[in-house]
Design a protein around this motif. Structure first.
Motif, PDB file in Angstrom:
ATOM      1  N   ILE A 181       0.812  -1.210   0.000  1.00 23.69           N
ATOM      2  CA  ILE A 181       0.000   0.000   0.000  1.00 23.69           C
ATOM      3  C   ILE A 181       0.848   1.264   0.000  1.00 23.69           C
ATOM      4  CG2 ILE A 181      -1.725   1.310   1.292  1.00 23.69           C
ATOM      5  CD1 ILE A 181      -2.725  -1.349   2.436  1.00 23.69           C
ATOM      6  N   LEU A 182       1.737   1.402   0.977  1.00 21.78           N
ATOM      7  CA  LEU A 182       2.500   2.634   1.119  1.00 21.78           C
ATOM      8  C   LEU A 182       3.436   2.900  -0.060  1.00 21.78           C
ATOM      9  CD1 LEU A 182       3.317   2.642   4.954  1.00 21.78           C
ATOM     10  CD2 LEU A 182       1.468   3.787   3.733  1.00 21.78           C
ATOM     11  N   PRO A 183       4.204   1.920  -0.548  1.00 27.17           N
ATOM     12  CA  PRO A 183       5.053   2.187  -1.716  1.00 27.17           C
ATOM     13  C   PRO A 183       4.262   2.584  -2.957  1.00 27.17           C
ATOM     14  CG  PRO A 183       5.794   0.212  -0.582  1.00 27.17           C
ATOM     15  CD  PRO A 183       4.475   0.594   0.028  1.00 27.17           C
ATOM     16  N   LEU A 184       3.063   2.017  -3.136  1.00 25.73           N
ATOM     17  CA  LEU A 184       2.245   2.391  -4.287  1.00 25.73           C
ATOM     18  C   LEU A 184       1.695   3.803  -4.138  1.00 25.73           C
ATOM     19  CD1 LEU A 184       0.353  -0.966  -4.922  1.00 25.73           C
ATOM     20  CD2 LEU A 184       1.827   0.217  -6.562  1.00 25.73           C
ATOM     21  N   LEU A 185       1.266   4.160  -2.941  1.00 22.09           N
ATOM     22  CA  LEU A 185       0.793   5.522  -2.708  1.00 22.09           C
ATOM     23  C   LEU A 185       1.910   6.532  -2.933  1.00 22.09           C
ATOM     24  CD1 LEU A 185      -1.444   5.142   0.475  1.00 22.09           C
ATOM     25  CD2 LEU A 185      -2.202   5.640  -1.852  1.00 22.09           C
ATOM     26  N   TYR A 252       3.152  -8.525  15.132  1.00 21.05           N
ATOM     27  CA  TYR A 252       2.683  -7.159  15.326  1.00 21.05           C
ATOM     28  C   TYR A 252       3.830  -6.164  15.457  1.00 21.05           C
ATOM     29  CZ  TYR A 252      -2.140  -8.624  15.741  1.00 21.05           C
ATOM     30  OH  TYR A 252      -3.380  -9.123  15.467  1.00 21.05           O
ATOM     31  N   GLY A 253       4.944  -6.593  15.996  1.00 23.29           N
ATOM     32  CA  GLY A 253       6.090  -5.699  16.101  1.00 23.29           C
ATOM     33  C   GLY A 253       6.571  -5.222  14.740  1.00 23.29           C
ATOM     34  N   SER A 254       6.686  -6.140  13.784  1.00 22.12           N
ATOM     35  CA  SER A 254       7.165  -5.768  12.451  1.00 22.12           C
ATOM     36  C   SER A 254       6.132  -4.934  11.690  1.00 22.12           C
ATOM     37  CB  SER A 254       7.533  -7.024  11.653  1.00 22.12           C
ATOM     38  OG  SER A 254       6.433  -7.911  11.564  1.00 22.12           O
ATOM     39  N   ILE A 255       4.841  -5.228  11.873  1.00 19.56           N
ATOM     40  CA  ILE A 255       3.796  -4.463  11.174  1.00 19.56           C
ATOM     41  C   ILE A 255       3.733  -3.028  11.702  1.00 19.56           C
ATOM     42  CG2 ILE A 255       1.297  -4.192  10.967  1.00 19.56           C
ATOM     43  CD1 ILE A 255       1.032  -7.087  10.448  1.00 19.56           C
ATOM     44  N   VAL A 256       3.780  -2.862  13.017  1.00 18.31           N
ATOM     45  CA  VAL A 256       3.742  -1.518  13.598  1.00 18.31           C
ATOM     46  C   VAL A 256       4.936  -0.709  13.126  1.00 18.31           C
ATOM     47  CG1 VAL A 256       3.955  -0.224  15.766  1.00 18.31           C
ATOM     48  CG2 VAL A 256       2.351  -2.134  15.601  1.00 18.31           C
ATOM     49  N   PHE A 257       6.112  -1.336  13.049  1.00 13.84           N
ATOM     50  CA  PHE A 257       7.305  -0.624  12.596  1.00 13.84           C
ATOM     51  C   PHE A 257       7.142  -0.188  11.143  1.00 13.84           C
ATOM     52  CE2 PHE A 257      11.483  -0.368  10.616  1.00 13.84           C
ATOM     53  CZ  PHE A 257      12.169   0.429  11.513  1.00 13.84           C
ATOM     54  N   MET A 258       6.525  -1.019  10.312  1.00 14.67           N
ATOM     55  CA  MET A 258       6.384  -0.726   8.885  1.00 14.67           C
ATOM     56  C   MET A 258       5.375   0.386   8.640  1.00 14.67           C
ATOM     57  SD  MET A 258       7.080  -1.346   5.692  1.00 14.67           S
ATOM     58  CE  MET A 258       6.319  -1.117   4.066  1.00 14.67           C
ATOM     59  N   TYR A 259       4.201   0.309   9.257  1.00 16.33           N
ATOM     60  CA  TYR A 259       3.098   1.188   8.894  1.00 16.33           C
ATOM     61  C   TYR A 259       2.920   2.407   9.790  1.00 16.33           C
ATOM     62  CZ  TYR A 259       1.506  -2.215   5.480  1.00 16.33           C
ATOM     63  OH  TYR A 259       1.438  -3.054   4.400  1.00 16.33           O
ATOM     64  N   PHE A 260       3.458   2.374  10.994  1.00 21.14           N
ATOM     65  CA  PHE A 260       3.143   3.441  11.936  1.00 21.14           C
ATOM     66  C   PHE A 260       4.366   4.202  12.436  1.00 21.14           C
ATOM     67  CE2 PHE A 260      -0.214   0.256  12.193  1.00 21.14           C
ATOM     68  CZ  PHE A 260      -1.301   1.041  11.854  1.00 21.14           C
ATOM     69  N   LYS A 261       5.510   3.999  11.809  1.00 19.68           N
ATOM     70  CA  LYS A 261       6.666   4.818  12.157  1.00 19.68           C
ATOM     71  C   LYS A 261       6.700   6.038  11.236  1.00 19.68           C
ATOM     72  CE  LYS A 261      10.242   2.921   9.128  1.00 19.68           C
ATOM     73  NZ  LYS A 261      10.498   4.218   8.481  1.00 19.68           N
ATOM     74  N   PRO A 262       7.415   7.112  11.636  1.00 20.03           N
ATOM     75  CA  PRO A 262       7.530   8.278  10.749  1.00 20.03           C
ATOM     76  C   PRO A 262       8.170   7.880   9.424  1.00 20.03           C
ATOM     77  CG  PRO A 262       8.272   8.809  12.965  1.00 20.03           C
ATOM     78  CD  PRO A 262       8.050   7.336  12.941  1.00 20.03           C
ATOM     79  N   SER A 263       7.648   8.451   8.335  1.00 17.95           N
ATOM     80  CA  SER A 263       8.176   8.111   7.013  1.00 17.95           C
ATOM     81  C   SER A 263       9.598   8.622   6.859  1.00 17.95           C
ATOM     82  CB  SER A 263       7.288   8.715   5.919  1.00 17.95           C
ATOM     83  OG  SER A 263       7.244  10.126   6.047  1.00 17.95           O
ATOM     84  N   ALA A 264      10.371   7.890   6.069  1.00 15.89           N
ATOM     85  CA  ALA A 264      11.762   8.263   5.818  1.00 15.89           C
ATOM     86  C   ALA A 264      12.089   7.971   4.361  1.00 15.89           C
ATOM     87  CB  ALA A 264      12.701   7.493   6.749  1.00 15.89           C
ATOM     88  N   GLU A 265      13.063   8.712   3.831  1.00 17.61           N
ATOM     89  CA  GLU A 265      13.445   8.510   2.443  1.00 17.61           C
ATOM     90  C   GLU A 265      14.142   7.164   2.254  1.00 17.61           C
ATOM     91  OE1 GLU A 265      15.690  11.743   0.942  1.00 17.61           O
ATOM     92  OE2 GLU A 265      14.103  13.227   1.242  1.00 17.61           O
ATOM     93  N   ASP A 266      14.906   6.754   3.215  1.00 21.88           N
ATOM     94  CA  ASP A 266      15.584   5.460   3.138  1.00 21.88           C
ATOM     95  C   ASP A 266      14.583   4.349   3.421  1.00 21.88           C
ATOM     96  OD1 ASP A 266      17.322   3.369   3.069  1.00 21.88           O
ATOM     97  OD2 ASP A 266      18.400   3.891   4.912  1.00 21.88           O
ATOM     98  N   THR A 267      14.341   3.496   2.425  1.00 19.51           N
ATOM     99  CA  THR A 267      13.332   2.443   2.553  1.00 19.51           C
ATOM    100  C   THR A 267      13.923   1.124   3.024  1.00 19.51           C
ATOM    101  OG1 THR A 267      13.610   1.834   0.204  1.00 19.51           O
ATOM    102  CG2 THR A 267      11.931   3.490   0.740  1.00 19.51           C
ATOM    103  N   THR A 268      15.219   1.104   3.322  1.00 16.49           N
ATOM    104  CA  THR A 268      15.857  -0.155   3.703  1.00 16.49           C
ATOM    105  C   THR A 268      15.229  -0.744   4.953  1.00 16.49           C
ATOM    106  OG1 THR A 268      17.949   0.578   2.733  1.00 16.49           O
ATOM    107  CG2 THR A 268      18.046  -1.275   4.264  1.00 16.49           C
ATOM    108  N   GLN A 269      15.005   0.088   5.980  1.00 10.58           N
ATOM    109  CA  GLN A 269      14.416  -0.399   7.224  1.00 10.58           C
ATOM    110  C   GLN A 269      13.008  -0.927   7.000  1.00 10.58           C
ATOM    111  OE1 GLN A 269      14.724   2.955   9.888  1.00 10.58           O
ATOM    112  NE2 GLN A 269      16.750   2.351  10.605  1.00 10.58           N
ATOM    113  N   GLU A 270      12.234  -0.253   6.143  1.00 12.83           N
ATOM    114  CA  GLU A 270      10.881  -0.712   5.857  1.00 12.83           C
ATOM    115  C   GLU A 270      10.907  -2.073   5.158  1.00 12.83           C
ATOM    116  OE1 GLU A 270       9.077   2.347   3.598  1.00 12.83           O
ATOM    117  OE2 GLU A 270       8.861   3.728   5.289  1.00 12.83           O
TER     118      GLU A 270
END
Length: 311
Positions: A181-185, A252-270
């Motif tokens: 969802i987020l990468p497509l948006l 749930y830990g990995s999902i919360v980190f992916m969708y609810f952390k502040p956005s960043a230009e570096d997508t490696t962590q996501e």
């Protein structure tokens, strides 16, 4: 601009996990091994539960569905990823991308709600043991599982319908290794931020509603277990829940980190976070539930010995 004029004929380029050529083959072998382990573990657990009559209980009924969901979930992501590792260009047509998005959302939401259903099952078993078989009768189990798949269908239709109406007339490079969802948006040229908020509200509702149900269930479980006088009784009660809690924490830990952390230009962590809940967790769940579960180990040993499965 009409999304249909420039989206349905689009071809996306998936950035992938890495752009370093030297890592393509090692990553291909790694994720091939993960996928084989995931398919073997989840399919094996489904067959074991179906064939072993001592495992024909409500808890293993839900576990059987969780394994089926994990099997399908990993199959939505990993085969396409493996092809991309050995392809010169990681291409995905718009219809193919939307199909992957739909099934990713469907099985991802199913996974979340199934974990909540399993937490409720453990709550009834430990806190209301005399009512367990009546509460978790066949009709109730079927209704719970139907609700899980209905929630997945609704969520997947909402997300896919919204994304499919966006225009993608600028860059066609998705900064991810699958259609999420987020990468497509991020690459859409017809973003509607007011509607996007509702999309993210739905994502948040699915995550936090299930997480809240699990937390409340285990709060009651903990209170009930602590009232057990014998240490052996407390240890036995906690052991029936430890596998489920381990699976819940990683998911749930990995999902919360992916969708609810502040956005960043570096997508490696996501990308790393999404690898956990799309590929690693479906592989780990069968190991968590089998290695830490005496009933599953005994049923497996019985089959491996060639013995008959007890009624």
């Amino acid at each position: 601009m009409d999304a249909g004029n420039c989206s349905w004929g689009s071809v996306f380029i998936l950035e992938g996990l890495t752009d370093k050529p030297g890592l393509q083959l090692p990553l291909f072998l790694l994720f091939l091994l993960i996928y084989v382990a995931s398919v073997a573990g989840n399919l094996g657990l489904v067959l074991l539960i179906r064939l072993s009559s001592p495992l024909h209980t409500p808890m293993y009924y839900f576990l059987c569905h969780l394994s089926f969901i994990d099997l399908c979930y990993s199959s939505v992501i990993i085969p396409k990823m493996l092809v991309n590792f050995v392809s010169e260009r990681n291409l995905s047509s718009f219809p193919e991308c939307m199909a992957q998005l739909f099934f990713f959302c469907f099985f991802g939401i199913d996974d979340s709600y199934m974990l909540a259903a399993m937490a409720y099952d453990r709550y009834v078993a430990i806190c209301r043991p005399l009512l367990y078989h009546a509460t978790m009768a066949r009709g109730a189990r079927l209704l719970l599982v139907a609700g899980v798949y209905a929630a997945g269908t609704f969520g997947a239709l909402v997300h896919t319908s919204y994304i499919s109406r966006r225009s993608f007339c600028g860059t066609n490079v998705i900064h991810h290794y699958f259609c999420d969802i987020l990468p497509l948006l991020a690459i859409s040229c017809s973003r509607d931020y007011s509607k996007e908020r509702w999309v993210m509200v739905l994502v948040g509702f699915n995550v936090f509603a299930c997480a809240l149900a699990i937390v409340v269930s285990y709060a009651f479980i903990a209170a009930s277990v602590l009232r057990i006088r014998s240490a052996e009784g407390r240890a036995k009660a906690f052991s029936t829940c430890s596998s489920h809690l381990a699976a819940v924490g990683v998911f749930y830990g990995s999902i919360v980190f992916m969708y609810f952390k502040p956005s960043a230009e570096d997508t490696t962590q996501e990308k790393v976070a999404s690898v956990f809940y799309t590929t690693v967790i479906p592989m780990l769940n069968p190991l968590i539930y089998s290695l830490r579960n005496k009933d599953v180990r005994e049923a497996l040993k019985n089959i491996l010995r060639g013995g008959t499965l007890p009624e």
